[in-house]
Design a protein around this motif. Structure first.
Motif, PDB file in Angstrom:
ATOM      1  N   UNK A  28      42.388  48.001  45.480  1.00 21.76           N
ATOM      2  CA  UNK A  28      43.796  48.147  45.117  1.00 21.76           C
ATOM      3  C   UNK A  28      44.367  46.885  44.455  1.00 21.76           C
ATOM      4  N   UNK A  29      43.670  45.755  44.608  1.00 19.22           N
ATOM      5  CA  UNK A  29      44.134  44.491  44.040  1.00 19.22           C
ATOM      6  C   UNK A  29      42.964  43.725  43.447  1.00 19.22           C
ATOM      7  N   UNK A  30      43.283  42.750  42.618  1.00 21.49           N
ATOM      8  CA  UNK A  30      42.263  41.891  42.029  1.00 21.49           C
ATOM      9  C   UNK A  30      41.555  41.091  43.123  1.00 21.49           C
ATOM     10  N   UNK A  31      42.309  40.628  44.112  1.00 19.77           N
ATOM     11  CA  UNK A  31      41.716  39.855  45.206  1.00 19.77           C
ATOM     12  C   UNK A  31      40.658  40.670  45.939  1.00 19.77           C
ATOM     13  N   UNK A  32      40.957  41.938  46.195  1.00 18.19           N
ATOM     14  CA  UNK A  32      39.982  42.804  46.863  1.00 18.19           C
ATOM     15  C   UNK A  32      38.722  42.968  46.009  1.00 18.19           C
ATOM     16  N   UNK A  33      38.906  43.097  44.717  1.00 12.32           N
ATOM     17  CA  UNK A  33      37.768  43.249  43.810  1.00 12.32           C
ATOM     18  C   UNK A  33      36.926  41.974  43.783  1.00 12.32           C
ATOM     19  N   UNK A  34      37.577  40.827  43.746  1.00  8.61           N
ATOM     20  CA  UNK A  34      36.856  39.554  43.755  1.00  8.61           C
ATOM     21  C   UNK A  34      36.030  39.395  45.030  1.00  8.61           C
ATOM     22  N   UNK A  35      36.637  39.705  46.166  1.00  4.35           N
ATOM     23  CA  UNK A  35      35.947  39.559  47.452  1.00  4.35           C
ATOM     24  C   UNK A  35      34.775  40.525  47.555  1.00  4.35           C
ATOM     25  N   UNK A  36      34.973  41.744  47.089  1.00  7.41           N
ATOM     26  CA  UNK A  36      33.897  42.738  47.127  1.00  7.41           C
ATOM     27  C   UNK A  36      32.742  42.289  46.236  1.00  7.41           C
ATOM     28  N   UNK A  37      33.064  41.699  45.089  1.00 11.12           N
ATOM     29  CA  UNK A  37      32.028  41.216  44.187  1.00 11.12           C
ATOM     30  C   UNK A  37      31.215  40.081  44.776  1.00 11.12           C
ATOM     31  N   UNK A  38      31.861  39.222  45.528  1.00 10.50           N
ATOM     32  CA  UNK A  38      31.147  38.096  46.152  1.00 10.50           C
ATOM     33  C   UNK A  38      30.217  38.570  47.268  1.00 10.50           C
ATOM     34  N   UNK A  39      30.598  39.664  47.931  1.00 10.65           N
ATOM     35  CA  UNK A  39      29.824  40.157  49.073  1.00 10.65           C
ATOM     36  C   UNK A  39      28.754  41.169  48.680  1.00 10.65           C
ATOM     37  N   UNK A  40      28.899  41.802  47.521  1.00 11.12           N
ATOM     38  CA  UNK A  40      27.995  42.893  47.148  1.00 11.12           C
ATOM     39  C   UNK A  40      26.620  42.362  46.761  1.00 11.12           C
ATOM     40  N   UNK A  41      25.609  42.700  47.542  1.00  9.97           N
ATOM     41  CA  UNK A  41      24.247  42.227  47.263  1.00  9.97           C
ATOM     42  C   UNK A  41      23.709  42.844  45.980  1.00  9.97           C
ATOM     43  N   UNK A  42      23.992  44.117  45.791  1.00  7.71           N
ATOM     44  CA  UNK A  42      23.483  44.811  44.600  1.00  7.71           C
ATOM     45  C   UNK A  42      24.346  44.620  43.369  1.00  7.71           C
ATOM     46  N   UNK A  43      25.525  44.047  43.544  1.00  6.23           N
ATOM     47  CA  UNK A  43      26.405  43.796  42.413  1.00  6.23           C
ATOM     48  C   UNK A  43      27.373  44.930  42.145  1.00  6.23           C
ATOM     49  N   UNK A  44      28.511  44.565  41.593  1.00  4.57           N
ATOM     50  CA  UNK A  44      29.513  45.531  41.158  1.00  4.57           C
ATOM     51  C   UNK A  44      29.378  45.670  39.645  1.00  4.57           C
ATOM     52  N   UNK A  45      29.362  46.894  39.166  1.00  8.16           N
ATOM     53  CA  UNK A  45      29.163  47.116  37.728  1.00  8.16           C
ATOM     54  C   UNK A  45      30.497  47.167  36.985  1.00  8.16           C
ATOM     55  N   UNK A  46      30.476  46.633  35.787  1.00  8.53           N
ATOM     56  CA  UNK A  46      31.636  46.785  34.910  1.00  8.53           C
ATOM     57  C   UNK A  46      31.152  47.189  33.520  1.00  8.53           C
ATOM     58  N   UNK A  47      31.915  48.057  32.883  1.00  6.12           N
ATOM     59  CA  UNK A  47      31.527  48.580  31.574  1.00  6.12           C
ATOM     60  C   UNK A  47      32.261  47.845  30.461  1.00  6.12           C
ATOM     61  N   UNK A  48      31.707  47.955  29.267  1.00  2.82           N
ATOM     62  CA  UNK A  48      32.372  47.406  28.085  1.00  2.82           C
ATOM     63  C   UNK A  48      32.020  48.256  26.877  1.00  2.82           C
ATOM     64  N   UNK A  49      32.710  47.992  25.779  1.00  6.55           N
ATOM     65  CA  UNK A  49      32.455  48.726  24.535  1.00  6.55           C
ATOM     66  C   UNK A  49      31.208  48.226  23.822  1.00  6.55           C
ATOM     67  N   UNK A  50      30.516  47.263  24.397  1.00  2.40           N
ATOM     68  CA  UNK A  50      29.302  46.740  23.787  1.00  2.40           C
ATOM     69  C   UNK A  50      29.155  45.253  24.034  1.00  2.40           C
TER      70      UNK A  50
END
Length: 331
Positions: free
Chosen positions: A146-168
């Motif tokens: 729900x927030x950027x802080x939550x996303x940052x914390x989840x990314x630091x803890x995720x062993x397999x990584x959080x995916x993000x997409x881009x246009x290339x």
């Protein structure tokens, strides 16, 4: 027996004087003999239809066509982080009938790739900037983030990584993700697509955890409730997304703008570049165009020729430094 025809000496002399002039006129390029443009103009987009650059191109094409009094054709040439589209323009004649609508990927690719088949400072010249806007950090509406802080914390803890997409690879969404990874020290994994359209489709479907995307690409999905906007990459809030906060609030100094600029081959005749720049100034100043850009989350931005060139060069230098820091490379 017929008599020989003989031209008077004075007439012969005049013909001898006029002959070189006639030959010189015939050798002039078409735009010097007639009024430019005398046939349709093409704007090449280096990404698939449906993305942010494509949306800007279609608004610009309609407006520019009215000023130039010629049809403007939008041609999509996606692939290789924008290199295919740029190369297509470089292979076309330098006559002012084929342009590239560049975005930050154009300035980033030379630093990312070892064998880019052109030099953006030598082979291309900026005609005018077209638009600028912040990017949107969004997640699928079903995401627990729900927030950027939550996303940052989840990314630091995720062993397999959080995916993000881009246009290339090398696009502004990709580079925003890399900056976010560096500043957040999170385990974020880049998943590149061939344009914003397919990247957003997979994000909406929940196959990707989050994305940085252009306003034009994200707004329709945010408005219909399929995506949730968490933050903006610019320093200010925007009226279209009142709940999205600037990333700089949690990551001081974070400032990335998506931009588009009309580029031509550097050997295009200067008088044609001047004429198109003036046409751009007229087109971008209209209320109709400004409102059309606003509806897709963009702001029209005109610059004179020299200032536009300096802007693109500045972006190239800026992103080259980020590429070095992030240690990104493509063989």
């Amino acid at each position: 027996m017929s008599a020989k025809f003989k031209l008077p000496r004075r007439t012969l002399t005049r013909l001898m004087v006029l002959a070189p002039l006639s030959a010189a006129l015939l050798s002039l390029p078409a735009h010097a003999q007639g009024s430019y443009p005398d046939r349709p103009v093409t704007i090449v987009v280096s990404f698939a239809p449906g993305g942010g650059v494509d949306g800007v191109a279609r608004i610009l094409g309609t407006a520019l066509g009215k000023v130039l009094k010629q049809s403007v054709i939008i041609e999509n040439k996606p692939g290789a982080g924008g290199v295919i589209g740029a190369q297509h323009v470089l292979r076309a004649p330098a006559d002012g009938y084929t342009f590239l609508l560049a975005d930050p990927a154009f300035a980033v690719s030379p630093s990312l790739m070892n064998n880019v088949p052109y030099d953006i400072l030598r082979d291309f010249k900026a005609v005018s900037t077209v638009t600028t806007s912040p990017l949107v950090l969004s997640v699928p509406v079903k995401s627990p983030m729900k927030t950027v802080t939550e996303l940052q914390e989840a990314g630091r803890k995720a062993a397999g990584g959080f995916t993000y997409s881009s246009a290339g690879v090398g696009t502004s969404p990709h580079m925003s993700g890399e900056l976010f990874r560096l500043r957040s020290k999170g385990n974020f994994v880049h998943v590149p697509y061939r344009g914003s359209g397919p990247a957003m489709a997979d994000l909406v479907a929940g196959n990707i955890d989050f994305s940085f995307s252009t306003m034009a690409a994200a707004l329709p999905f945010i408005r219909d409730g399929r995506l949730r906007a968490l933050a903006l990459t610019g320093p200010d809030r925007v009226a279209e997304l009142p709940d999205a906060v600037p990333l700089a609030a949690s990551l001081p100094g974070f400032d990335v703008r998506f931009w588009t600029t009309l580029m031509a081959r550097s050997s295009t005749p200067p008088e044609v570049l001047t004429q198109v720049n003036e046409a751009m100034r007229t087109a971008l100043a209209t209320e109709e165009v400004q409102q059309a850009f606003k509806r897709i989350g963009e702001t029209g931005t005109y610059m004179p020729l020299a200032k536009s060139d300096a802007f693109v060069q500045g972006e190239w230098k800026r992103w080259a430094a980020v590429v070095r820091e992030a240690k990104i490379s493509i063989n």
